[in-house]
Write a protein that holds these residues in place. Structure first.
Motif, PDB file in Angstrom:
ATOM      1  N   ARG A  98       0.857  -1.185   0.000  1.00  0.00           N
ATOM      2  CA  ARG A  98       0.000   0.000   0.000  1.00  0.00           C
ATOM      3  C   ARG A  98       0.890   1.231   0.000  1.00  0.00           C
ATOM      4  N   LEU A  99       0.317   2.365  -0.320  1.00  0.00           N
ATOM      5  CA  LEU A  99       1.077   3.607  -0.279  1.00  0.00           C
ATOM      6  C   LEU A  99       1.304   4.037   1.169  1.00  0.00           C
ATOM      7  N   LEU A 120       0.957  -4.411 -13.272  1.00  0.00           N
ATOM      8  CA  LEU A 120       0.653  -5.307 -12.159  1.00  0.00           C
ATOM      9  C   LEU A 120      -0.319  -6.382 -12.598  1.00  0.00           C
ATOM     10  N   GLY A 121      -0.140  -7.601 -12.074  1.00  0.00           N
ATOM     11  CA  GLY A 121      -1.087  -8.667 -12.330  1.00  0.00           C
ATOM     12  C   GLY A 121      -2.428  -8.359 -11.671  1.00  0.00           C
ATOM     13  N   PRO A 122      -3.513  -9.037 -12.096  1.00  0.00           N
ATOM     14  CA  PRO A 122      -4.858  -8.755 -11.574  1.00  0.00           C
ATOM     15  C   PRO A 122      -4.961  -8.841 -10.057  1.00  0.00           C
ATOM     16  N   ALA A 137      -5.545  -5.943  -4.842  1.00  0.00           N
ATOM     17  CA  ALA A 137      -5.106  -5.810  -3.447  1.00  0.00           C
ATOM     18  C   ALA A 137      -4.590  -4.417  -3.116  1.00  0.00           C
ATOM     19  N   GLY A 138      -4.530  -3.505  -4.104  1.00  0.00           N
ATOM     20  CA  GLY A 138      -4.036  -2.159  -3.845  1.00  0.00           C
ATOM     21  C   GLY A 138      -2.529  -2.043  -3.867  1.00  0.00           C
ATOM     22  N   THR A 139      -1.862  -3.031  -4.441  1.00  0.00           N
ATOM     23  CA  THR A 139      -0.392  -3.014  -4.530  1.00  0.00           C
ATOM     24  C   THR A 139       0.069  -1.902  -5.471  1.00  0.00           C
ATOM     25  N   GLN A 140       1.228  -1.332  -5.175  1.00  0.00           N
ATOM     26  CA  GLN A 140       1.813  -0.302  -6.034  1.00  0.00           C
ATOM     27  C   GLN A 140       3.314  -0.556  -6.196  1.00  0.00           C
ATOM     28  N   THR A 141       3.843  -0.115  -7.321  1.00  0.00           N
ATOM     29  CA  THR A 141       5.298  -0.128  -7.498  1.00  0.00           C
ATOM     30  C   THR A 141       5.859   1.213  -7.050  1.00  0.00           C
ATOM     31  N   MET A 142       7.097   1.215  -6.615  1.00  0.00           N
ATOM     32  CA  MET A 142       7.768   2.469  -6.269  1.00  0.00           C
ATOM     33  C   MET A 142       9.198   2.424  -6.781  1.00  0.00           C
ATOM     34  N   THR A 143       9.575   3.451  -7.521  1.00  0.00           N
ATOM     35  CA  THR A 143      10.922   3.604  -8.064  1.00  0.00           C
ATOM     36  C   THR A 143      11.609   4.746  -7.339  1.00  0.00           C
TER      37      THR A 143
END
Length: 517
Positions: free
Chosen positions: A323-324, A382-384, A389-395
């Motif tokens: 999550r964020l 992101l996969g379904p 689930a509210g997942t996020q990537t962060m760079t």
């Protein structure tokens, strides 16, 4: 004076012949190959790795986690619409509404591209007035005009210094091309936070003092605000791999031959290229050879020894979050703050302190960095299940991390740099970033870090320099394309060419045009 032509052993076997051999299958090499193959040339691309794209690739970095990260390069600004149109690329670049957010105590500076009033209110909260907002508007009006004028010239033969000066105008020339950008920023802006936000564009991948008379920071700044005539940094839908995939598809469709797992080990000035693959060593000959490698690597391949050693200066951390993280600022939604560039301890004085510490050989005590979440603009990476689930990537891109800091103890220094950087991130959040990290099926946190030394080992970049060498001014000897070398049959088509750097395809285009003209 042209360098002395090295010699290589004479080989008895007959080499296969091509019109053009491209050494290196990064995105610039693919651009060149596509243009040349479309013009009817017989083109061979040789790539050391098992895939094309160089640093413009997407990868599932964490086992069992269905997230395709832009593992190295991650945003697109300099790729000209002309190249996309010419090559028929099915590439979508999405604009980010929020340019940036910079935490400041319990509030922050939000630059909202969709709401000028909100931006103005944010400036007033942070700076206590309107003076820096007005200075901001004047300054970026100047850079926008420069971008609109300079960008089209990047796909043409070089202009002279005088012609470029006349093109951009006297004030812009003085402020961006003659005076150190640090002095300009200090003079135009009063607030430390605002000064830092402006200066970060002068320091991405560049270890420099922005007040240095050598103007290296100015050159870096210029490329970061030119863009494709707008200066905007956009999100490639599908990740950076989608850009390279489209370029490879265009090159192959036009008839170019691409071989991966084929490492170029020598280039002869006469056009013979020796490469090694799983079946052994081979040689091919090109009427022209386009080198999509750093200049230091080209010098070695030509048999002349290593060229000048560049030095990269960045820490790249890729993360997947469950999550964020929460912000200290109740006025700003984390989704807004992290969809643009989120500045971390990048005030003017913080940048100067970190540079001084790194110059002394120490990892900065409070590393300046910036992050953004690709998946907020482009959830397709992101996969379904992760999306649901509210997942996020962060760079994260860390500044003032020169390769020299990681030479003696690469693993230990990387660990120290990551630890210090995460502590820096946590200083500006309402909770530790570690609490938000997704865990892979084996319980390991989804975080990977790349130092300049890692890039040198994994990607073959001398010093881990993401621009192949220090950036150059976008002008030069009129009539040339900025890709020429000391050898008539060999052209440079990578980021180390004049007007190279970033994910742009410009050097690839210009090498192809130099050959075709």
């Amino acid at each position: 004076m042209a360098p002395a032509e090295p010699t290589h052993p004479v080989r008895a076997r007959r080499a296969s012949r091509y019109d053009v051999v491209v050494a290196g299958g990064g995105h610039n090499g693919l651009v060149a190959a596509a243009y040349l193959a479309r013009a009817g040339r017989r083109v061979l691309v040789l790539e050391r790795l098992g895939h094309v794209g160089g640093l413009a690739v997407s990868a599932r970095a964490f086992p069992g986690v269905d997230a395709r990260l832009s593992r190295y390069s991650y945003l697109v600004s300099l790729l000209p619409a002309k190249i996309v149109k010419d090559l028929g690329l099915a590439v979508e670049l999405r604009r980010r509404r929020y340019a940036s957010y910079t935490p400041v105590g319990e509030t922050g500076l939000l630059v909202d591209g969709g709401d000028e009033h909100r931006t103005a209110a944010s400036f007033a909260r942070v700076t206590g007035g309107t003076a820096d907002l007005e200075a901001w508007r004047r300054f970026y009006a100047m850079t926008a005009q420069a971008a609109a004028r300079i960008a089209p010239t990047l796909l043409e033969p070089l202009m002279s210094r005088t012609a470029m000066r006349d093109l951009v105008g006297g004030e812009t020339w003085r402020e961006l091309f003659e005076r150190p950008i640090g002095e300009v920023v200090d003079e135009r802006f009063a607030d430390d936070t605002v000064r830092g936000v402006v200066l970060t564009d002068a320091l991405i991948g560049t270890f420099a003092d922005p007040c240095d008379e050598g103007l290296l920071a100015n050159r870096c700044f210029l490329y970061h605000v030119i863009g494709d005539g707008t200066g905007e940094w956009n999100v490639p839908v599908g990740g950076m791999g989608a850009v390279s995939g489209a370029l490879a598809g265009a090159a192959r469709a036009a008839g170019a031959e691409i071989r991966t797992g084929a490492e170029v080990v020598a280039i002869d000035p006469g056009g013979e290229v020796t490469f090694r693959d799983g079946a052994g060593e081979h040689a091919v000959t090109g009427e022209r050879v386009l080198a999509n490698v750093p200049p230091a690597v080209l010098a070695r391949l030509l048999g002349g020894g290593d060229g000048p050693a560049p030095e990269g200066a960045q820490l790249k951390i890729n993360m997947v979050l469950s999550r964020l993280p929460r912000l200290r600022d109740p006025e700003v939604d984390p989704a807004a703050a992290f969809s643009g560039t989120f500045h971390i301890n990048e005030g003017r004085e913080q940048l100067a302190r970190a540079h001084a510490e790194a110059a002394r050989g120490a990892i900065p005590s409070l590393p300046p960095a910036e992050v953004y979440c690709h998946s907020l603009t482009d959830p397709s990476i992101l996969g379904p299940e992760l999306r649901a689930a509210g997942t996020q990537t962060m760079t994260l891109f860390g500044l003032h991390m020169p390769a020299r800091l990681f030479r003696a103890d690469p693993a230990g220094a990387r660990e120290e740099a990551v630890r210090a950087t995460l502590a820096s991130v946590n200083r500006v959040l309402a909770e530790p970033i570690e609490d938000c990290l997704l865990r892979d099926p084996d319980g390991r946190p989804c975080l990977e870090a790349k130092t300049p030394v890692d890039l040198e080992a994994e990607a073959g970049l001398p010093g881990g320099h993401i621009f192949h060498r220090d950036l150059s001014w976008p002008f030069g000897e009129p009539g040339r394309w900025g890709v020429e070398t000391g050898f008539e049959r060999i052209l440079l088509c990578g980021a180390g060419a004049r007007r190279g750097g970033g994910v742009s395809g410009i050097p690839g285009h210009n090498a192809a045009m130099a050959l075709l003209s």
